[in-house]
Design a protein around this motif. Structure first.
Motif, short mmCIF file in Angstrom:
data_model
loop_
_atom_site.label_atom_id
_atom_site.label_comp_id
_atom_site.label_asym_id
_atom_site.label_seq_id
_atom_site.Cartn_x
_atom_site.Cartn_y
_atom_site.Cartn_z
N TRP A 82 0.83 -1.20 0.18
CA TRP A 82 0.04 -0.08 -0.02
C TRP A 82 0.74 1.37 -0.06
O TRP A 82 0.34 2.06 -0.55
CB TRP A 82 -1.06 0.06 1.24
CG TRP A 82 -0.25 0.22 2.54
CD1 TRP A 82 0.11 -0.84 3.27
CD2 TRP A 82 -0.16 1.50 3.18
NE1 TRP A 82 0.59 -0.04 4.46
CE2 TRP A 82 0.49 1.34 4.40
CE3 TRP A 82 -0.29 2.90 2.66
CZ2 TRP A 82 0.75 2.24 5.14
CZ3 TRP A 82 0.04 3.84 3.55
CH2 TRP A 82 0.62 3.58 4.83
N LYS A 83 2.01 1.27 0.61
CA LYS A 83 2.95 2.39 0.46
C LYS A 83 3.46 2.65 -0.87
O LYS A 83 3.40 3.73 -1.30
CB LYS A 83 4.03 2.03 1.48
CG LYS A 83 3.79 2.26 2.94
CD LYS A 83 5.04 1.81 4.03
CE LYS A 83 4.60 1.45 5.43
NZ LYS A 83 5.58 0.92 6.27
N ALA A 84 3.88 1.51 -1.57
CA ALA A 84 4.09 1.70 -2.92
C ALA A 84 3.11 2.38 -3.74
O ALA A 84 3.22 2.84 -4.83
CB ALA A 84 4.94 0.59 -3.31
N ALA A 85 1.71 2.17 -3.37
CA ALA A 85 0.70 2.40 -4.12
C ALA A 85 0.04 3.97 -3.77
O ALA A 85 -0.75 4.15 -4.38
CB ALA A 85 -0.42 1.32 -3.81
N MET A 86 0.89 4.70 -2.89
CA MET A 86 0.09 5.82 -2.72
C MET A 86 0.24 6.82 -3.69
O MET A 86 -0.75 7.41 -4.18
CB MET A 86 1.29 6.73 -1.68
CG MET A 86 1.04 5.99 -0.25
SD MET A 86 -0.86 6.37 0.09
CE MET A 86 -1.21 7.85 0.05
N GLU A 87 1.30 6.88 -4.88
CA GLU A 87 1.32 7.92 -6.01
C GLU A 87 0.13 7.22 -6.96
O GLU A 87 -0.69 8.08 -7.42
CB GLU A 87 2.48 7.76 -6.78
CG GLU A 87 2.57 8.82 -8.09
CD GLU A 87 2.11 10.16 -7.79
OE1 GLU A 87 1.32 10.78 -8.63
OE2 GLU A 87 1.96 10.70 -6.44
N PRO A 88 -0.16 5.99 -7.19
CA PRO A 88 -1.24 5.46 -8.12
C PRO A 88 -2.48 5.94 -7.49
O PRO A 88 -3.68 6.15 -7.83
CB PRO A 88 -1.13 4.04 -8.25
CG PRO A 88 0.38 3.80 -8.07
CD PRO A 88 1.07 4.74 -7.00
N THR A 89 -2.61 5.84 -6.24
CA THR A 89 -3.82 6.29 -5.40
C THR A 89 -4.14 7.86 -5.48
O THR A 89 -5.42 8.15 -5.86
CB THR A 89 -3.62 5.95 -3.70
OG1 THR A 89 -3.61 4.67 -3.92
CG2 THR A 89 -5.02 6.31 -2.85
N ARG A 90 -2.91 8.72 -5.32
CA ARG A 90 -3.39 9.99 -5.66
C ARG A 90 -3.48 10.43 -7.26
O ARG A 90 -4.43 11.12 -7.44
CB ARG A 90 -1.94 10.74 -5.36
CG ARG A 90 -1.61 10.73 -3.90
CD ARG A 90 -0.40 11.44 -3.47
NE ARG A 90 -0.16 12.80 -3.80
CZ ARG A 90 -0.19 13.72 -2.82
NH1 ARG A 90 -0.19 13.27 -1.43
NH2 ARG A 90 0.03 14.99 -2.97
N GLN A 91 -2.97 9.54 -8.01
CA GLN A 91 -3.25 9.64 -9.49
C GLN A 91 -4.96 9.42 -9.65
O GLN A 91 -5.67 10.02 -10.37
CB GLN A 91 -2.65 8.73 -10.31
CG GLN A 91 -1.15 9.31 -10.40
CD GLN A 91 -0.25 8.19 -11.00
OE1 GLN A 91 -0.82 7.13 -11.33
NE2 GLN A 91 1.11 8.47 -11.44
#
Length: 125
Positions: A82-91
């Motif tokens: 989930w930490k690595a997915a923060m930028e895709p989540t912001r996108q």
């Protein structure tokens, strides 16, 4: 003649401006860069968008959501994914802003999603 207005990238949700090299194709340009065009929008991106909207719809009107909550819902809170997915989540959040479904806030004030740095909160428009 094409209009030279800004557009929102279909992948990352950031705004980008007209460039002379795009003059002939400006009306069909959807992505801000080759990287965004290559990555496209996948199932994980749609899952993040759904998680954001589902979580916000379950909350009281005007309530906000931290993007990390959506990332944890999609990738699991026990893993480090989930930490690595923060930028895709912001996108995903920026794409929802471009669709007019969300606003992004900092310190309780609505901010431009393309320029927001640091902690953000998401709220239904």
């Amino acid at each position: 003649m094409s209009s030279r207005q800004d557009k929102t990238c279909a992948r990352c949700g950031r705004t980008f401006s007209w460039r002379k090299r795009w003059a002939r194709d400006w009306d069909s340009i959807r992505f801000c860069s080759d990287r965004c065009r290559r990555q496209g929008i996948g199932a994980t991106d749609r899952a993040l968008e759904r998680a954001i909207m589902d979580m916000l719809n379950q909350r009281a009107r005007g309530a906000t959501l931290c993007p990390s909550e959506a990332a944890r819902a999609v990738f699991g809170s026990d893993s480090d994914e989930w930490k690595a997915a923060m930028e895709p989540t912001r996108q995903a959040a920026r794409r929802l802003v471009a669709e007019g479904r969300l606003v992004i806030t900092q310190g309780g004030k609505v901010v431009d999603p393309s320029h927001a740095r640091g902690p953000i909160r998401l709220r239904i428009r």
